[in-house]
Write a protein that holds these residues in place. Sequence first.
Motif, mmCIF file in Angstrom:
data_model
loop_
_atom_site.group_PDB
_atom_site.id
_atom_site.type_symbol
_atom_site.label_atom_id
_atom_site.label_comp_id
_atom_site.label_asym_id
_atom_site.label_seq_id
_atom_site.Cartn_x
_atom_site.Cartn_y
_atom_site.Cartn_z
ATOM 1 N N LEU A 66 11.465 30.737 -53.081
ATOM 2 C CA LEU A 66 10.373 31.705 -52.970
ATOM 3 C C LEU A 66 10.622 32.910 -53.875
ATOM 4 O O LEU A 66 9.716 33.359 -54.584
ATOM 5 N N ILE A 67 11.847 33.416 -53.883
ATOM 6 C CA ILE A 67 12.175 34.547 -54.757
ATOM 7 C C ILE A 67 11.953 34.167 -56.212
ATOM 8 O O ILE A 67 11.369 34.935 -56.985
ATOM 9 N N ASP A 68 12.398 32.977 -56.612
ATOM 10 C CA ASP A 68 12.207 32.522 -57.993
ATOM 11 C C ASP A 68 10.722 32.437 -58.345
ATOM 12 O O ASP A 68 10.311 32.863 -59.431
ATOM 13 N N LEU A 69 9.907 31.906 -57.430
ATOM 14 C CA LEU A 69 8.470 31.789 -57.689
ATOM 15 C C LEU A 69 7.800 33.155 -57.768
ATOM 16 O O LEU A 69 6.941 33.397 -58.610
ATOM 17 N N LEU A 70 8.204 34.061 -56.883
ATOM 18 C CA LEU A 70 7.595 35.392 -56.853
ATOM 19 C C LEU A 70 8.036 36.262 -58.024
ATOM 20 O O LEU A 70 7.328 37.208 -58.386
ATOM 21 N N ALA A 71 9.172 35.963 -58.642
ATOM 22 C CA ALA A 71 9.721 36.792 -59.718
ATOM 23 C C ALA A 71 8.774 36.919 -60.902
ATOM 24 O O ALA A 71 8.815 37.909 -61.620
ATOM 25 N N GLU A 72 7.886 35.940 -61.105
ATOM 26 C CA GLU A 72 6.992 35.984 -62.264
ATOM 27 C C GLU A 72 5.724 36.811 -62.021
ATOM 28 O O GLU A 72 4.947 37.026 -62.932
ATOM 29 N N PHE A 73 5.523 37.291 -60.803
ATOM 30 C CA PHE A 73 4.299 38.018 -60.464
ATOM 31 C C PHE A 73 4.521 39.526 -60.434
ATOM 32 O O PHE A 73 5.642 40.009 -60.333
ATOM 33 N N ASP A 74 3.423 40.260 -60.483
ATOM 34 C CA ASP A 74 3.426 41.717 -60.405
ATOM 35 C C ASP A 74 3.998 42.150 -59.051
ATOM 36 O O ASP A 74 3.483 41.767 -57.998
ATOM 37 N N ARG A 75 5.060 42.959 -59.062
ATOM 38 C CA ARG A 75 5.728 43.385 -57.824
ATOM 39 C C ARG A 75 4.842 44.256 -56.942
ATOM 40 O O ARG A 75 5.076 44.383 -55.750
ATOM 41 N N SER A 76 3.797 44.854 -57.514
ATOM 42 C CA SER A 76 2.919 45.718 -56.715
ATOM 43 C C SER A 76 1.711 44.962 -56.149
ATOM 44 O O SER A 76 0.908 45.546 -55.425
ATOM 45 N N ALA A 77 1.589 43.668 -56.446
ATOM 46 C CA ALA A 77 0.452 42.875 -55.943
ATOM 47 C C ALA A 77 0.621 42.603 -54.450
ATOM 48 O O ALA A 77 1.728 42.307 -53.995
ATOM 49 N N PRO A 78 -0.467 42.722 -53.661
ATOM 50 C CA PRO A 78 -0.351 42.397 -52.239
ATOM 51 C C PRO A 78 -0.079 40.903 -52.056
ATOM 52 O O PRO A 78 -0.473 40.085 -52.879
ATOM 53 N N VAL A 79 0.585 40.572 -50.965
ATOM 54 C CA VAL A 79 0.901 39.179 -50.645
ATOM 55 C C VAL A 79 -0.041 38.704 -49.550
ATOM 56 O O VAL A 79 -0.273 39.401 -48.570
ATOM 57 N N ARG A 80 -0.587 37.534 -49.727
ATOM 58 C CA ARG A 80 -1.462 36.912 -48.724
ATOM 59 C C ARG A 80 -0.912 35.540 -48.385
ATOM 60 O O ARG A 80 -0.228 34.918 -49.190
ATOM 61 N N GLN A 81 -1.223 35.076 -47.213
ATOM 62 C CA GLN A 81 -0.824 33.739 -46.804
ATOM 63 C C GLN A 81 -2.068 32.879 -46.703
ATOM 64 O O GLN A 81 -3.044 33.263 -46.054
ATOM 65 N N ALA A 82 -2.052 31.739 -47.372
ATOM 66 C CA ALA A 82 -3.161 30.789 -47.298
ATOM 67 C C ALA A 82 -2.849 29.815 -46.169
ATOM 68 O O ALA A 82 -1.755 29.259 -46.107
ATOM 69 N N MET A 83 -3.825 29.620 -45.290
ATOM 70 C CA MET A 83 -3.601 28.779 -44.110
ATOM 71 C C MET A 83 -4.692 27.728 -43.990
ATOM 72 O O MET A 83 -5.831 27.982 -44.374
ATOM 73 N N ASN A 84 -4.348 26.596 -43.419
ATOM 74 C CA ASN A 84 -5.267 25.549 -42.992
ATOM 75 C C ASN A 84 -6.090 24.956 -44.134
ATOM 76 O O ASN A 84 -7.194 25.414 -44.423
ATOM 77 N N PRO A 85 -5.599 23.890 -44.771
ATOM 78 C CA PRO A 85 -6.330 23.294 -45.892
ATOM 79 C C PRO A 85 -7.727 22.777 -45.531
ATOM 80 O O PRO A 85 -8.572 22.654 -46.400
ATOM 81 N N PHE A 86 -7.987 22.494 -44.254
ATOM 82 C CA PHE A 86 -9.299 21.967 -43.874
ATOM 83 C C PHE A 86 -10.322 23.066 -43.602
ATOM 84 O O PHE A 86 -11.518 22.820 -43.570
ATOM 85 N N PHE A 87 -9.866 24.280 -43.393
ATOM 86 C CA PHE A 87 -10.729 25.452 -43.212
ATOM 87 C C PHE A 87 -9.968 26.635 -43.787
ATOM 88 O O PHE A 87 -9.427 27.463 -43.062
#
Length: 96
Positions: A11-32
Amino acid sequence: MTSAEMTVGDLIDLLAEFDRSAPVRQAMNPFFPMAHRLAQVVQSVDRTGRTVVYLAEGRDEDAQLGHLPPEVAMELTWQGPVETPPRRPRRRAGGN
Protein backbone atom coordinates in the motif's frame (compact mmCIF):
# COMPACT_ATOMS: atom_id res chain seq x y z
CA MET A 1 2.36 -7.89 -4.78
CA THR A 2 3.45 -11.46 -4.25
CA SER A 3 0.62 -12.71 -2.01
CA ALA A 4 -3.15 -12.70 -2.41
CA GLU A 5 -3.48 -10.00 0.25
CA MET A 6 -2.08 -6.49 -0.06
CA THR A 7 0.45 -5.67 2.65
CA VAL A 8 1.15 -2.34 4.35
CA GLY A 9 4.37 -2.19 2.31
CA ASP A 10 2.43 -2.78 -0.93
CA LEU A 11 0.00 0.00 0.00
CA ILE A 12 2.81 2.43 0.85
CA ASP A 13 4.52 1.65 -2.48
CA LEU A 14 1.26 2.23 -4.40
CA LEU A 15 0.48 5.45 -2.54
CA ALA A 16 4.02 6.83 -3.00
CA GLU A 17 3.25 7.88 -6.59
CA PHE A 18 0.26 10.06 -5.62
CA ASP A 19 -0.06 13.61 -4.29
CA ARG A 20 0.45 13.46 -0.49
CA SER A 21 -2.19 16.16 0.05
CA ALA A 22 -4.94 14.29 -1.88
CA PRO A 23 -7.81 12.99 0.28
CA VAL A 24 -8.11 9.21 0.59
CA ARG A 25 -11.39 7.45 -0.17
CA GLN A 26 -12.36 3.82 0.11
CA ALA A 27 -14.28 2.21 -2.74
CA MET A 28 -16.73 -0.41 -1.50
CA ASN A 29 -19.09 -3.01 -2.96
CA PRO A 30 -18.48 -3.71 -6.67
CA PHE A 31 -22.20 -4.46 -7.21
CA PHE A 32 -23.34 -1.09 -5.81
CA PRO A 33 -20.14 1.01 -5.86
CA MET A 34 -19.97 3.62 -3.13
CA ALA A 35 -17.24 5.98 -1.87
CA HIS A 36 -16.40 6.36 1.82
CA ARG A 37 -14.14 8.69 3.81
CA LEU A 38 -11.39 6.99 5.78
CA ALA A 39 -11.11 8.08 9.38
CA GLN A 40 -8.95 5.55 11.19
CA VAL A 41 -6.14 3.06 10.77
CA VAL A 42 -6.14 0.32 13.41
CA GLN A 43 -3.74 -2.55 13.96
CA SER A 44 -4.90 -5.86 15.44
CA VAL A 45 -4.09 -9.56 15.37
CA ASP A 46 -6.18 -12.10 13.44
CA ARG A 47 -7.15 -15.56 14.70
CA THR A 48 -3.89 -17.05 13.39
CA GLY A 49 -1.79 -14.53 15.34
CA ARG A 50 -0.84 -12.51 12.26
CA THR A 51 -0.76 -8.71 12.55
CA VAL A 52 -3.47 -7.07 10.43
CA VAL A 53 -4.08 -3.36 9.70
CA TYR A 54 -7.65 -2.12 9.13
CA LEU A 55 -8.66 1.05 7.27
CA ALA A 56 -11.98 2.22 8.68
CA GLU A 57 -14.56 4.75 7.59
CA GLY A 58 -15.69 7.40 10.04
CA ARG A 59 -18.79 7.25 12.19
CA ASP A 60 -20.07 10.61 10.94
CA GLU A 61 -23.24 10.47 8.89
CA ASP A 62 -21.34 12.02 5.98
CA ALA A 63 -18.65 9.28 5.97
CA GLN A 64 -20.40 7.62 3.04
CA LEU A 65 -20.01 10.06 0.19
CA GLY A 66 -22.42 8.48 -2.29
CA HIS A 67 -21.94 6.65 -5.53
CA LEU A 68 -18.45 5.98 -6.77
CA PRO A 69 -17.64 8.07 -9.86
CA PRO A 70 -18.28 5.89 -12.96
CA GLU A 71 -14.72 6.38 -14.24
CA VAL A 72 -13.38 4.95 -10.94
CA ALA A 73 -15.73 1.94 -11.09
CA MET A 74 -14.58 1.33 -14.68
CA GLU A 75 -10.90 1.64 -13.68
CA LEU A 76 -11.53 -0.94 -10.94
CA THR A 77 -13.31 -3.11 -13.57
CA TRP A 78 -16.41 -3.14 -11.39
CA GLN A 79 -18.53 -1.92 -14.28
CA GLY A 80 -18.14 -1.42 -18.00
CA PRO A 81 -18.57 1.81 -19.90
CA VAL A 82 -22.17 2.93 -20.03
CA GLU A 83 -23.48 4.87 -22.99
CA THR A 84 -26.37 7.27 -22.76
CA PRO A 85 -29.40 5.83 -24.57
CA PRO A 86 -30.36 7.62 -27.78
CA ARG A 87 -32.97 10.32 -27.41
CA ARG A 88 -36.37 9.76 -28.93
CA PRO A 89 -38.31 12.60 -30.48
CA ARG A 90 -40.67 14.25 -28.02
CA ARG A 91 -44.37 13.71 -28.44
CA ARG A 92 -46.52 16.72 -29.08
CA ALA A 93 -49.98 17.40 -27.84
CA GLY A 94 -52.55 15.91 -30.19
CA GLY A 95 -50.72 12.59 -30.70
CA ASN A 96 -47.79 13.65 -32.95
